[in-house]
Design a protein around this motif. Structure first.
Motif, PDB file in Angstrom:
ATOM      1  N   SER A 173       0.839  -1.195   0.000  1.00 33.18           N
ATOM      2  CA  SER A 173       0.000   0.000   0.000  1.00 33.18           C
ATOM      3  C   SER A 173       0.875   1.247   0.000  1.00 33.18           C
ATOM      4  O   SER A 173       1.927   1.297   0.648  1.00 33.18           O
ATOM      5  CB  SER A 173      -0.912   0.006   1.231  1.00 33.18           C
ATOM      6  OG  SER A 173      -1.611   1.240   1.323  1.00 33.18           O
TER       7      SER A 173
ATOM      8  N   GLU B 246      -7.092   4.798  -1.938  1.00 28.00           N
ATOM      9  CA  GLU B 246      -5.846   4.151  -1.537  1.00 28.00           C
ATOM     10  C   GLU B 246      -5.166   3.646  -2.796  1.00 28.00           C
ATOM     11  O   GLU B 246      -5.809   3.091  -3.681  1.00 28.00           O
ATOM     12  CB  GLU B 246      -6.117   2.997  -0.581  1.00 28.00           C
ATOM     13  CG  GLU B 246      -4.850   2.316  -0.094  1.00 28.00           C
ATOM     14  CD  GLU B 246      -5.131   1.210   0.907  1.00 28.00           C
ATOM     15  OE1 GLU B 246      -4.164   0.612   1.408  1.00 28.00           O
ATOM     16  OE2 GLU B 246      -6.311   0.933   1.172  1.00 28.00           O
TER      17      GLU B 246
ATOM     18  N   VAL C  50      -2.241   1.138  -4.396  1.00 25.63           N
ATOM     19  CA  VAL C  50      -1.424  -0.044  -4.153  1.00 25.63           C
ATOM     20  C   VAL C  50      -0.515  -0.214  -5.352  1.00 25.63           C
ATOM     21  O   VAL C  50      -0.937  -0.035  -6.502  1.00 25.63           O
ATOM     22  CB  VAL C  50      -2.307  -1.299  -3.971  1.00 25.63           C
ATOM     23  CG1 VAL C  50      -1.454  -2.561  -3.872  1.00 25.63           C
ATOM     24  CG2 VAL C  50      -3.170  -1.159  -2.730  1.00 25.63           C
TER      25      VAL C  50
END
Length: 283
Positions: free
Chosen positions: A159, A270, A272
């Motif tokens: 992440s 988010e 990744v």
């Protein structure tokens, strides 16, 4: 050691029949005659002790066992193709690094990745998360910068952190002079957002927040690019949502960014990074 009933050749034959819905169609797809393909499918079923196809008056359809095998076979063959491509590329003195990225990666993540591999030739492609997942599985890209949740097996990933959303308001809006607000204050407003297929999980989170405030999410307009969304917001069509990092990078005439105090743990993007462990700098 006992011979496995499965090898890449028979799996490709099985998938060709499954995709075509008949031995005849599968044979045409593979450019072979029908009899050896029929024998190969029968031998596979006998070796496994399972019926993989239900024979119909016209064509064939997968049984439950057949559907499971098809799913596993597609994943396995994609990984084999990816492995072959990676091995062949070791012969290159300075192999090209193929990178896929979502637009959110332009706020710093892509630049950091490029800095870490300075001097290496790169090929860049802006792609959605589903497009990158397929490309990673099939070996068409080496590294992906994408949004979770992701379903890419057997590839390293890490992440890059979360980026919460701010409210983007027309500068004539009654709340535009505020420094912060609660989501309840905009829950019933018309929204200017991204297309659902671009971020179904995020869209679902926004819908749940609206529902919890006794509202149904109203999307007045949608656009795939943040700049386009903000232009629509500036025109007074609705309220937008923009990440903190994007707001820092932008000065958009006619739009004010206001902190949403109660959604930081629920409304965020988010990133990744997924791919070769050496390229994504796993700790």
């Amino acid at each position: 050691m006992a011979r496995s009933a499965l090898d890449h050749r028979v799996l490709r034959q099985f998938l060709a029949v499954a995709e075509a819905g008949s031995v005849r169609g599968g044979a045409a797809k593979l450019n072979i005659s029908q009899p050896p393909l029929t024998q190969a499918i029968k031998r596979l079923e006998n070796d496994l002790g399972l019926t993989l196809f239900e024979r119909l008056p016209k064509g064939m359809t997968l049984t439950t066992a057949g559907r499971v095998l098809a799913e596993e076979a597609m994943d396995l063959l994609a990984r084999l193709d990816r492995a072959e491509g990676r091995v062949r590329r070791t012969l290159e003195a300075n192999p090209l690094i193929r990178i896929g990225f979502v637009s959110a990666a332009l706020n710093g993540a892509l630049q950091e990745l490029l800095s870490s591999i300075e001097g290496r030739p790169v090929d860049l492609a802006e792609m959605t998360t589903p497009e990158q997942q397929s490309a990673l599985i099939e070996g068409r890209i080496d590294v992906g910068l994408l949004h979770p949740p992701i379903d890419v097996k057997d590839l390293p990933q890490r992440s890059l952190g979360r980026d919460p959303f701010l409210a983007a308001l027309p500068d004539r809006h009654a709340l535009a002079d505020r420094t912060e607000l609660a989501f309840a204050e905009i829950a019933t407003e018309p929204f200017v957002l991204f297309p659902r297929e671009q971020g179904p999980s995020l869209m679902g989170a926004i819908e749940r927040l609206a529902f919890e405030h006794n509202a149904t999410l109203r999307v007045a307009a949608s656009a795939p690019r943040v700049h386009s969304q903000l232009a629509i917001v500036a025109g007074g069509i609705g309220v937008g949502l923009v990440t903190v990092s994007m707001a820092k990078a932008l000065q958009f005439h006619g739009v004010r960014f206001v902190e949403i105090t109660d959604t930081k743990d629920r409304l965020f993007t988010e990133l990744v990074i997924v791919g070769d462990a050496d390229l994504i700098a796993l700790d």
